[in-house]
Design a protein around this motif. Structure first.
Motif, PDB file in Angstrom:
ATOM      1  N   GLU A  21       6.607   0.516  10.387  1.00  0.00           N
ATOM      2  CA  GLU A  21       5.211   0.001  10.992  1.00  0.00           C
ATOM      3  C   GLU A  21       5.142  -1.576  10.867  1.00  0.00           C
ATOM      4  O   GLU A  21       4.811  -2.210  11.897  1.00  0.00           O
ATOM      5  CB  GLU A  21       4.083   0.398   9.915  1.00  0.00           C
ATOM      6  CG  GLU A  21       2.661   0.196  10.343  1.00  0.00           C
ATOM      7  CD  GLU A  21       1.642   0.717   9.620  1.00  0.00           C
ATOM      8  OE1 GLU A  21       0.534   0.258   9.805  1.00  0.00           O
ATOM      9  OE2 GLU A  21       1.993   1.292   8.795  1.00  0.00           O
TER      10      GLU A  21
ATOM     11  N   SER B 152       8.598   4.402   5.929  1.00  0.00           N
ATOM     12  CA  SER B 152       7.455   4.392   7.034  1.00  0.00           C
ATOM     13  C   SER B 152       6.507   3.126   7.295  1.00  0.00           C
ATOM     14  O   SER B 152       6.334   2.575   8.176  1.00  0.00           O
ATOM     15  CB  SER B 152       6.506   5.537   6.805  1.00  0.00           C
ATOM     16  OG  SER B 152       5.799   5.275   5.642  1.00  0.00           O
ATOM     17  N   SER B 153       6.451   2.365   5.950  1.00  0.00           N
ATOM     18  CA  SER B 153       5.836   1.064   5.979  1.00  0.00           C
ATOM     19  C   SER B 153       6.656   0.174   6.622  1.00  0.00           C
ATOM     20  O   SER B 153       6.374  -0.739   7.418  1.00  0.00           O
ATOM     21  CB  SER B 153       5.490   0.778   4.571  1.00  0.00           C
ATOM     22  OG  SER B 153       6.502   0.417   3.773  1.00  0.00           O
TER      23      SER B 153
ATOM     24  N   SER C 143       7.737   1.782   1.353  1.00  0.00           N
ATOM     25  CA  SER C 143       8.486   2.876   1.702  1.00  0.00           C
ATOM     26  C   SER C 143       8.996   2.858   3.207  1.00  0.00           C
ATOM     27  O   SER C 143       8.805   1.919   3.953  1.00  0.00           O
ATOM     28  CB  SER C 143       7.340   4.151   2.021  1.00  0.00           C
ATOM     29  OG  SER C 143       6.492   3.739   3.059  1.00  0.00           O
TER      30      SER C 143
ATOM     31  N   LYS D 135       0.683  -1.121   0.156  1.00  0.00           N
ATOM     32  CA  LYS D 135      -0.032  -0.071  -0.083  1.00  0.00           C
ATOM     33  C   LYS D 135       0.896   1.256  -0.097  1.00  0.00           C
ATOM     34  O   LYS D 135       0.439   2.253  -0.677  1.00  0.00           O
ATOM     35  CB  LYS D 135      -0.939  -0.014   1.200  1.00  0.00           C
ATOM     36  CG  LYS D 135      -1.736   1.077   1.391  1.00  0.00           C
ATOM     37  CD  LYS D 135      -2.793   1.203   2.414  1.00  0.00           C
ATOM     38  CE  LYS D 135      -2.237   2.095   3.759  1.00  0.00           C
ATOM     39  NZ  LYS D 135      -2.797   2.022   4.707  1.00  0.00           N
ATOM     40  N   ASN D 136       1.954   1.089   0.712  1.00  0.00           N
ATOM     41  CA  ASN D 136       2.934   2.368   0.873  1.00  0.00           C
ATOM     42  C   ASN D 136       4.204   2.356  -0.393  1.00  0.00           C
ATOM     43  O   ASN D 136       4.926   3.063   0.058  1.00  0.00           O
ATOM     44  CB  ASN D 136       3.398   2.673   2.336  1.00  0.00           C
ATOM     45  CG  ASN D 136       2.171   2.867   3.275  1.00  0.00           C
ATOM     46  OD1 ASN D 136       1.213   3.540   2.824  1.00  0.00           O
ATOM     47  ND2 ASN D 136       2.200   2.229   4.446  1.00  0.00           N
ATOM     48  N   ASN D 137       4.129   1.457  -1.089  1.00  0.00           N
ATOM     49  CA  ASN D 137       5.295   1.338  -2.081  1.00  0.00           C
ATOM     50  C   ASN D 137       6.315   1.170  -1.513  1.00  0.00           C
ATOM     51  O   ASN D 137       7.431   1.442  -1.670  1.00  0.00           O
ATOM     52  CB  ASN D 137       5.245   2.609  -3.040  1.00  0.00           C
ATOM     53  CG  ASN D 137       3.783   2.697  -4.089  1.00  0.00           C
ATOM     54  OD1 ASN D 137       3.659   1.769  -4.135  1.00  0.00           O
ATOM     55  ND2 ASN D 137       3.659   4.009  -4.169  1.00  0.00           N
TER      56      ASN D 137
END
Length: 151
Positions: free
Chosen positions: A90, A86-87, A84, A80-82
């Motif tokens: 998480e 930050s993903s 990234s 969903k976040n390509n």
């Protein structure tokens, strides 16, 4: 002395019988000692392998009444976040919480994605490359391929 060759009282037969009983008792004692030797079974030697497979199976199954498994949630967050940074943070938080609740302090682990990230460690609490005994479990979900190293 008396002559053993012309023994009519059965002295030789008595010695022969006692000798055969002695040999029989020695064989039984040796057999009893062999039975008591501990031989590790294959299931004891593969305990860590089974643990890594079990943990990966829990990650792949829908536990605690959730609609999605942990592997599905991780794959969804990353895609969903390509993929990234930050993903990845998480996902690391999710994995750290999971491993702290399912693994004892004796186990060290490394959770790696091998397809998109080319072997990048997503969560770890030790260095599996320096360990002399590493067990691996692999699962795929979508385009992602995950390896769990347990050591």
């Amino acid at each position: 002395m008396f002559n053993l060759i012309k023994d009519n009282r059965g002295f030789i037969s008595l010695i022969d019988a006692l000798l055969s009983i002695f040999i029989l008792i020695m064989v039984l004692i040796a057999f009893n000692m062999m039975i008591d030797i501990d031989i590790p079974s294959l299931s004891e030697e593969n305990h860590d392998f089974k643990s890594s497979q079990d943990i990966m199976e829990i990650m792949s199954s829908k536990v605690d009444g959730r609609d999605h498994s942990l592997i599905e949630r991780i794959s969804f967050i990353l895609s969903k976040n390509n993929d990234s940074a930050s993903s990845k943070r998480e996902v690391k938080s999710l994995l750290d919480d999971f491993f702290s609740s399912y693994l004892d302090a004796d186990y060290h682990y490394a959770f790696v994605e091998t397809n998109h990230f080319k072997g990048e460690v997503l969560s770890s609490n030790g260095d599996y490359e320096s360990s002399d005994r590493v067990n691996v479990a692999i699962r795929n979900y979508g385009n992602y391929s995950y390896k769990l190293y347990l050591f």
